[in-house]
Design a protein around this motif. Sequence first.
Motif, short mmCIF file in Angstrom:
data_model
loop_
_atom_site.label_atom_id
_atom_site.label_comp_id
_atom_site.label_asym_id
_atom_site.label_seq_id
_atom_site.Cartn_x
_atom_site.Cartn_y
_atom_site.Cartn_z
N LYS A 179 0.88 -1.16 0.00
CA LYS A 179 0.00 0.00 0.00
C LYS A 179 0.92 1.22 0.00
CE LYS A 179 -3.65 2.27 2.60
NZ LYS A 179 -4.42 2.29 3.82
N ASN A 180 0.71 2.10 -0.93
CA ASN A 180 1.55 3.29 -1.05
C ASN A 180 3.02 2.93 -1.23
OD1 ASN A 180 -0.70 4.89 -0.72
ND2 ASN A 180 -0.44 5.01 1.49
N GLY A 181 3.30 1.87 -1.93
CA GLY A 181 4.68 1.49 -2.21
C GLY A 181 5.37 0.75 -1.10
N GLY A 182 4.78 0.64 0.06
CA GLY A 182 5.41 -0.05 1.18
C GLY A 182 5.05 -1.52 1.21
N ILE A 183 5.94 -2.32 1.75
CA ILE A 183 5.67 -3.75 1.90
C ILE A 183 5.49 -4.02 3.40
CG2 ILE A 183 6.59 -6.08 1.63
CD1 ILE A 183 6.15 -4.90 -1.05
N PHE A 184 4.45 -4.73 3.72
CA PHE A 184 4.16 -5.08 5.10
C PHE A 184 4.06 -6.59 5.21
CE2 PHE A 184 2.25 -1.04 4.11
CZ PHE A 184 2.67 -0.22 5.15
N ILE A 185 4.52 -7.13 6.29
CA ILE A 185 4.37 -8.55 6.54
C ILE A 185 3.54 -8.69 7.80
CG2 ILE A 185 5.52 -10.72 7.05
CD1 ILE A 185 7.98 -9.59 5.58
N ILE A 186 2.40 -9.35 7.66
CA ILE A 186 1.48 -9.51 8.77
C ILE A 186 1.05 -10.97 8.82
CG2 ILE A 186 -0.75 -8.83 9.70
CD1 ILE A 186 -0.39 -6.16 8.27
N VAL A 187 0.92 -11.51 9.98
CA VAL A 187 0.48 -12.89 10.13
C VAL A 187 -0.97 -12.88 10.61
CG1 VAL A 187 0.87 -15.07 11.29
CG2 VAL A 187 2.81 -13.65 10.62
N ALA A 216 -7.86 -1.57 -6.81
CA ALA A 216 -7.98 -3.01 -6.56
C ALA A 216 -7.69 -3.39 -5.11
CB ALA A 216 -7.04 -3.78 -7.48
N TRP A 217 -6.78 -2.68 -4.46
CA TRP A 217 -6.29 -3.08 -3.14
C TRP A 217 -7.39 -3.35 -2.11
CZ3 TRP A 217 -6.14 -1.03 1.85
CH2 TRP A 217 -5.26 -1.67 2.73
N GLU A 259 -6.20 -10.54 0.90
CA GLU A 259 -5.31 -10.15 2.00
C GLU A 259 -5.85 -8.93 2.73
OE1 GLU A 259 -3.63 -9.90 -1.42
OE2 GLU A 259 -3.94 -12.04 -1.27
N THR A 260 -6.40 -7.99 1.97
CA THR A 260 -6.97 -6.78 2.56
C THR A 260 -8.20 -7.13 3.38
OG1 THR A 260 -6.15 -5.52 0.67
CG2 THR A 260 -7.78 -4.45 2.08
N SER A 261 -9.01 -8.04 2.86
CA SER A 261 -10.20 -8.47 3.60
C SER A 261 -9.81 -9.08 4.94
CB SER A 261 -11.01 -9.48 2.79
OG SER A 261 -11.62 -8.86 1.68
N LEU A 262 -8.77 -9.91 4.96
CA LEU A 262 -8.31 -10.49 6.22
C LEU A 262 -7.83 -9.39 7.18
CD1 LEU A 262 -6.40 -13.74 5.21
CD2 LEU A 262 -8.40 -13.56 6.70
N LYS A 263 -7.14 -8.41 6.65
CA LYS A 263 -6.66 -7.31 7.49
C LYS A 263 -7.84 -6.53 8.08
CE LYS A 263 -3.50 -3.37 7.52
NZ LYS A 263 -2.91 -3.61 8.79
N ILE A 264 -8.86 -6.28 7.28
CA ILE A 264 -10.06 -5.57 7.76
C ILE A 264 -10.72 -6.37 8.88
CG2 ILE A 264 -12.41 -4.87 7.13
CD1 ILE A 264 -11.23 -4.22 4.31
N ILE A 265 -10.89 -7.66 8.66
CA ILE A 265 -11.51 -8.52 9.68
C ILE A 265 -10.69 -8.47 10.96
CG2 ILE A 265 -12.07 -10.91 10.29
CD1 ILE A 265 -12.58 -11.30 7.18
N HIS A 266 -9.40 -8.65 10.84
CA HIS A 266 -8.52 -8.67 12.00
C HIS A 266 -8.56 -7.34 12.76
CE1 HIS A 266 -5.08 -9.72 14.47
NE2 HIS A 266 -4.53 -8.56 14.14
N LYS A 267 -8.56 -6.23 12.03
CA LYS A 267 -8.46 -4.92 12.66
C LYS A 267 -9.80 -4.44 13.24
CE LYS A 267 -6.76 -0.26 11.92
NZ LYS A 267 -5.93 0.60 11.09
N TYR A 268 -10.93 -4.79 12.60
CA TYR A 268 -12.20 -4.17 12.98
C TYR A 268 -13.24 -5.10 13.57
CZ TYR A 268 -10.27 -0.28 10.37
OH TYR A 268 -9.47 0.73 9.93
N LYS A 269 -12.99 -6.40 13.62
CA LYS A 269 -14.07 -7.29 14.07
C LYS A 269 -14.47 -7.04 15.52
CE LYS A 269 -11.71 -11.49 15.42
NZ LYS A 269 -11.62 -12.91 15.20
N GLU A 270 -13.52 -6.71 16.37
CA GLU A 270 -13.86 -6.43 17.77
C GLU A 270 -14.66 -5.14 17.91
OE1 GLU A 270 -13.56 -8.53 20.34
OE2 GLU A 270 -12.81 -9.94 18.84
N LYS A 271 -14.36 -4.15 17.08
CA LYS A 271 -15.06 -2.87 17.12
C LYS A 271 -16.47 -3.02 16.54
CE LYS A 271 -10.84 -0.22 16.45
NZ LYS A 271 -10.10 0.66 15.55
#
Length: 168
Positions: free
Chosen positions: A7-15, A148-149, A154-166
């Motif tokens: 995202k924005n040229g950066g690479i992130f590694i998330i489990v 597209a992002w 992968e983005t869907s998993l990040k959304i679930i991980h970040k916002y499901k508790e909220k």
Amino acid sequence: MLVLFSKNGGIFIIVFSELDTRLKPKQQWICDNCGEVIESIEDGCLEWYKGNDDSLVENFRIVHHDSTCMYDPQMLFKEGKQAISMLLESLVGDSGLVYLLGLGVTEIRNFTEYQEIIKRLHVDHYEEARLYWHLAEEDHFFEGANAAWPYLPETSLKIIHKYKEKGK
């Protein structure tokens, strides 16, 4: 699962673990009529209708395959419309995607609505991420992303991980 994304040229590694998800991709959906989980692919269908005055199809919905959730065909008939439905099991996978794409842009009244249905049926974890989409938008989660992002698995998993508790 190891997820790499840019995202924005950066690479992130998330489990992330798929155990963090509530819905099984391409097997479970949220019913557009009652809001409950469609527990198995055999229990759901995609429905839409078209007017008798033209051949354009519209109002796509994923619903439980029973009369309490599906369009009322007699009511639609009185409004000059014809209900059409297909079982979800015939619309997932490669053959299902080819069928959906075969409907053609010229037969669809609202192409954005149609794209949404394709993403719900074919993009892993997108159906569940939709539950938290409004939170992600409020949080400016998609800011600076390309077109597209937001819709990548992968983005869907990040959304679930970040916002499901909220979102509870």
